[in-house]
Design a protein around this motif. Structure first.
Motif, PDB file in Angstrom:
ATOM      1  N   LEU A  59       0.837  -1.201   0.000  1.00 52.40           N
ATOM      2  CA  LEU A  59       0.000   0.000   0.000  1.00 52.40           C
ATOM      3  C   LEU A  59       0.867   1.244   0.000  1.00 52.40           C
ATOM      4  O   LEU A  59       1.816   1.367   0.787  1.00 52.40           O
ATOM      5  CB  LEU A  59      -0.915   0.013   1.232  1.00 52.40           C
ATOM      6  N   THR A  60       0.544   2.155  -0.882  1.00 53.13           N
ATOM      7  CA  THR A  60       1.198   3.458  -0.882  1.00 53.13           C
ATOM      8  C   THR A  60       0.477   4.386   0.087  1.00 53.13           C
ATOM      9  O   THR A  60      -0.571   4.036   0.652  1.00 53.13           O
ATOM     10  CB  THR A  60       1.192   4.052  -2.298  1.00 53.13           C
ATOM     11  N   ALA A  61       1.029   5.559   0.270  1.00 55.54           N
ATOM     12  CA  ALA A  61       0.384   6.539   1.144  1.00 55.54           C
ATOM     13  C   ALA A  61      -0.992   6.933   0.609  1.00 55.54           C
ATOM     14  O   ALA A  61      -1.944   7.114   1.380  1.00 55.54           O
ATOM     15  CB  ALA A  61       1.275   7.768   1.293  1.00 55.54           C
ATOM     16  N   VAL A  62      -1.112   7.017  -0.717  1.00 55.88           N
ATOM     17  CA  VAL A  62      -2.410   7.345  -1.317  1.00 55.88           C
ATOM     18  C   VAL A  62      -3.402   6.214  -1.087  1.00 55.88           C
ATOM     19  O   VAL A  62      -4.589   6.451  -0.801  1.00 55.88           O
ATOM     20  CB  VAL A  62      -2.239   7.636  -2.824  1.00 55.88           C
ATOM     21  N   ASN A  63      -2.931   4.962  -1.201  1.00 55.92           N
ATOM     22  CA  ASN A  63      -3.817   3.826  -0.972  1.00 55.92           C
ATOM     23  C   ASN A  63      -4.379   3.829   0.444  1.00 55.92           C
ATOM     24  O   ASN A  63      -5.568   3.552   0.657  1.00 55.92           O
ATOM     25  CB  ASN A  63      -3.067   2.515  -1.215  1.00 55.92           C
ATOM     26  N   LYS A  64      -3.547   4.140   1.428  1.00 55.88           N
ATOM     27  CA  LYS A  64      -4.009   4.164   2.815  1.00 55.88           C
ATOM     28  C   LYS A  64      -5.073   5.240   3.025  1.00 55.88           C
ATOM     29  O   LYS A  64      -6.062   5.020   3.733  1.00 55.88           O
ATOM     30  CB  LYS A  64      -2.833   4.375   3.763  1.00 55.88           C
ATOM     31  N   ILE A  65      -4.845   6.399   2.405  1.00 56.70           N
ATOM     32  CA  ILE A  65      -5.834   7.472   2.531  1.00 56.70           C
ATOM     33  C   ILE A  65      -7.151   7.051   1.895  1.00 56.70           C
ATOM     34  O   ILE A  65      -8.237   7.262   2.454  1.00 56.70           O
ATOM     35  CB  ILE A  65      -5.297   8.763   1.890  1.00 56.70           C
ATOM     36  N   GLY A 117      -5.861   2.895   7.949  1.00 58.71           N
ATOM     37  CA  GLY A 117      -5.871   2.612   6.531  1.00 58.71           C
ATOM     38  C   GLY A 117      -4.929   1.525   6.078  1.00 58.71           C
ATOM     39  O   GLY A 117      -4.938   1.163   4.891  1.00 58.71           O
ATOM     40  N   SER A 118      -4.121   0.989   6.941  1.00 59.11           N
ATOM     41  CA  SER A 118      -3.171  -0.052   6.562  1.00 59.11           C
ATOM     42  C   SER A 118      -3.888  -1.399   6.447  1.00 59.11           C
ATOM     43  O   SER A 118      -5.058  -1.544   6.820  1.00 59.11           O
ATOM     44  CB  SER A 118      -2.040  -0.121   7.579  1.00 59.11           C
ATOM     45  N   ASN A 119      -3.170  -2.402   5.932  1.00 54.47           N
ATOM     46  CA  ASN A 119      -3.706  -3.764   5.898  1.00 54.47           C
ATOM     47  C   ASN A 119      -2.942  -4.688   6.826  1.00 54.47           C
ATOM     48  O   ASN A 119      -3.050  -5.915   6.720  1.00 54.47           O
ATOM     49  CB  ASN A 119      -3.687  -4.320   4.474  1.00 54.47           C
ATOM     50  N   ASN A 120      -2.173  -4.114   7.733  1.00 52.76           N
ATOM     51  CA  ASN A 120      -1.403  -4.887   8.707  1.00 52.76           C
ATOM     52  C   ASN A 120      -2.263  -5.142   9.941  1.00 52.76           C
ATOM     53  O   ASN A 120      -2.095  -4.512  10.988  1.00 52.76           O
ATOM     54  CB  ASN A 120      -0.117  -4.150   9.077  1.00 52.76           C
ATOM     55  N   TYR A 121      -3.216  -6.025   9.807  1.00 51.73           N
ATOM     56  CA  TYR A 121      -4.092  -6.395  10.915  1.00 51.73           C
ATOM     57  C   TYR A 121      -4.480  -7.859  10.769  1.00 51.73           C
ATOM     58  O   TYR A 121      -4.335  -8.459   9.691  1.00 51.73           O
ATOM     59  CB  TYR A 121      -5.348  -5.515  10.947  1.00 51.73           C
ATOM     60  N   LEU A 148       1.028  14.077   2.851  1.00 51.70           N
ATOM     61  CA  LEU A 148       1.163  13.722   1.448  1.00 51.70           C
ATOM     62  C   LEU A 148       1.432  14.944   0.587  1.00 51.70           C
ATOM     63  O   LEU A 148       2.193  14.878  -0.391  1.00 51.70           O
ATOM     64  CB  LEU A 148      -0.108  12.994   0.980  1.00 51.70           C
ATOM     65  N   HIS A 149       0.844  16.093   0.943  1.00 45.73           N
ATOM     66  CA  HIS A 149       1.011  17.313   0.156  1.00 45.73           C
ATOM     67  C   HIS A 149       2.088  18.223   0.720  1.00 45.73           C
ATOM     68  O   HIS A 149       2.181  19.399   0.336  1.00 45.73           O
ATOM     69  CB  HIS A 149      -0.327  18.071   0.091  1.00 45.73           C
ATOM     70  N   GLY A 150       2.876  17.700   1.659  1.00 47.82           N
ATOM     71  CA  GLY A 150       4.007  18.453   2.167  1.00 47.82           C
ATOM     72  C   GLY A 150       3.654  19.542   3.138  1.00 47.82           C
ATOM     73  O   GLY A 150       4.450  20.474   3.348  1.00 47.82           O
ATOM     74  N   LEU A 151       2.481  19.496   3.745  1.00 50.37           N
ATOM     75  CA  LEU A 151       2.083  20.509   4.727  1.00 50.37           C
ATOM     76  C   LEU A 151       2.595  20.091   6.091  1.00 50.37           C
ATOM     77  O   LEU A 151       2.501  18.928   6.496  1.00 50.37           O
ATOM     78  CB  LEU A 151       0.558  20.660   4.748  1.00 50.37           C
ATOM     79  N   THR A 152       3.125  21.045   6.849  1.00 48.61           N
ATOM     80  CA  THR A 152       3.740  20.729   8.142  1.00 48.61           C
ATOM     81  C   THR A 152       2.855  21.073   9.313  1.00 48.61           C
ATOM     82  O   THR A 152       3.209  20.790  10.458  1.00 48.61           O
ATOM     83  CB  THR A 152       5.080  21.477   8.281  1.00 48.61           C
ATOM     84  N   ASN A 153       1.734  21.726   9.088  1.00 48.21           N
ATOM     85  CA  ASN A 153       0.869  22.080  10.214  1.00 48.21           C
ATOM     86  C   ASN A 153       0.302  20.828  10.846  1.00 48.21           C
ATOM     87  O   ASN A 153      -0.133  19.916  10.161  1.00 48.21           O
ATOM     88  CB  ASN A 153      -0.275  22.980   9.734  1.00 48.21           C
TER      89      ASN A 153
END
Length: 486
Positions: A207-213, A422-426, A467-472
């Motif tokens: 899973l990529t970061a987009v897949n988890k979202i 959102g992961s599949n590690n369960y 994912l979009h590089g926001l640090t807040n």
């Protein structure tokens, strides 16, 4: 500890009988045990004599009888590992009664061995203890010398040593025993007692970061918002149709059979394992509907492709959601021809796609395909026509109540996905749905804890910003309110 005083025993037994032996003989359990043991020994000796005579061939009858007696005594000794105190007391009193000045007449040990059903070596050991106690002017001890927990001490599992072994050497009992430098039988006992757990590990999609979202957003979209009298929950999914395709093979590459000892081993062959006979099926499945008396109103099995709208219940909801995976050969979600055909005869059918790399969000891949494939393999098809018939037969006999079980498993999996962000590690959860159904409390939908819903929303926003590089950092509603107040 029970003992026998030798002097009092001699003084109270001037005749052939004694008070102690008469009391012991009046106990029905001792007499019945002795008689039963004697009968068992005689029967075992008779059977062993016949076997020994057959195998002896040129041996004499006396040698065969000796062999038979030895075998019968060995079998009897294996059946009775330990003597009870009351049996030991009877044996001691019989030995003392038969002895004269601590000397036994010839053949007494063998005679008492057959009477009491005890090996002569056991009687010789008891008699040796009796003579030693008398010579030392001590009371004869009846109970065994074992104190507390006797026997071999159990081997303890070294958990740290087990965890230090690499996983690649823990694939089977033999390699694990070799790595831990212990016997295979010891490892087998650990597995049987539950100290070492057997785990089947399947490879899951990356899973990529987009897949988890996407997975997390998908699960949250299935949640019905809370009201004044209810808490958040998943929908009942009665208007959702899951479709997917699967290859069904003629047979397995490796299959296990249970045969009789002299039965001919089956011989299976094919030209190449890569070109095993197979047929692709596309299956459509919806949730089964039951009446107030648990009668099946709609089994949810819409059939193999092509999908016919005649199978859909007339009084059901007109809005239908057809869920498919993201295979490139599937229809596009906004296909014009499909939209025109889906909005006829009062139906409003929508085509939706599940998140990528997410077979655990489709009831067909989650458990339905495995079930009908297991039934199909039991039919043992020999050609393509029989394979097609076997798959259709497995599909038709699938119980509608188990369709509801698979849909509930889907909702439990969505809960787990929300817990792991959102992961599949369960680990796929098991909630004893069969038992709940027998008790009459099988739920139609699964409730979602409010705290889990808040944590999922926070995690979704956090992953989206990363994912979009926001640090807040994402703040909880309570923290945001406090910050505004300050």
């Amino acid at each position: 500890m029970e003992t026998i005083d030798f002097l009092s025993f001699i003084g109270n037994n001037s005749g052939e009988t004694t008070q102690a032996s008469s009391q012991a003989s009046t106990q029905p359990s001792s007499v019945e045990t002795t008689q039963a043991s004697s009968q068992e020994t005689t029967q075992a000796a008779t059977q062993a004599t016949a076997q020994a005579t057959t195998h002896a061939g040129t041996q004499s009858t006396s040698q065969a009888a000796t062999l038979a007696t030895t075998q019968a005594t060995t079998e009897q000794n294996e059946r009775r590992k330990y003597m009870k105190d009351v049996e030991r007391k009877v044996c001691i009193e019989s030995l003392l009664h038969a002895a004269t000045n601590l000397k036994l007449p010839p053949g007494t040990i063998n005679k008492l061995s057959h009477i009491h059903g005890v090996s002569r070596w056991t009687l010789q050991r008891i008699w040796k203890h009796v003579k030693l106690s008398v010579r030392l002017k001590q009371s004869i001890k009846i109970s065994k010398n074992q104190k507390g927990k006797a026997g071999r001490k159990p081997i303890q599992l070294n958990v740290e040593q087990l965890m230090a072994v690499p996983l690649k050497k823990r694939g089977n009992i033999r390699s694990l025993a070799s790595a831990m430098k212990i016997n295979k039988s010891t490892v087998g006992r650990f597995v049987k007692k539950g100290k070492i757990l057997r785990h089947s590990n399947a490879i899951k999609p990356t899973l990529t970061a987009v897949n988890k979202i996407q997975r997390l957003r998908w699960c949250m979209q299935q949640v019905i918002s809370s009201t004044i009298n209810t808490i958040p929950r998943f929908g009942d999914m009665y208007n959702v149709v899951h479709i997917d395709e699967k290859w069904f093979f003629m047979t397995k590459n490796s299959q296990t059979f249970y045969l009789a000892p002299n039965e001919v081993r089956p011989y299976r062959n094919c030209k190449s394992k890569r070109y095993d006979t197979k047929v692709m099926f596309e299956v459509a499945l919806s949730r089964a509907v039951h009446g107030p008396d648990n009668e099946c109103l709609f089994d949810g099995e819409l059939g193999c492709f092509p999908l016919t709208e005649a199978n859909w219940p007339i009084d059901a909801c007109g809005t239908i959601w057809v869920q498919q995976d993201n295979a490139t050969q599937h229809l596009q979600l906004h296909d014009i021809e499909f939209r025109n055909a889906a909005n006829t005869e009062g139906f409003n059918i929508h085509l939706i796609a599940q998140p990528p790399n997410s077979p655990d969000l489709n009831v067909l891949d989650l458990g339905f395909f495995n079930t009908i494939q297991a039934i199909q393999h039991q039919q043992a098809p020999r050609n393509v026509d029989e394979l097609v018939s076997a798959v259709k037969y497995a599909y038709e006999i699938f119980e509608p109540r188990k369709v509801n079980h698979v849909f509930l498993s889907l909702q439990y999996c969505m809960l787990e996905i929300m817990m792991v962000q959102g992961s599949n590690n369960y680990i796929q959860p098991h909630h004893a749905k069969e038992r709940m159904e027998r008790a009459g409390n099988l739920p139609t939908y699964i409730e979602v804890p409010i705290q889990l819903l808040k944590e999922s929303m926070t995690s979704l926003l956090q992953q989206h910003m990363e994912l979009h590089g926001l640090t807040n950092t994402v703040q909880e509603p309570e923290e945001r309110a406090e910050a505004e107040t300050e």
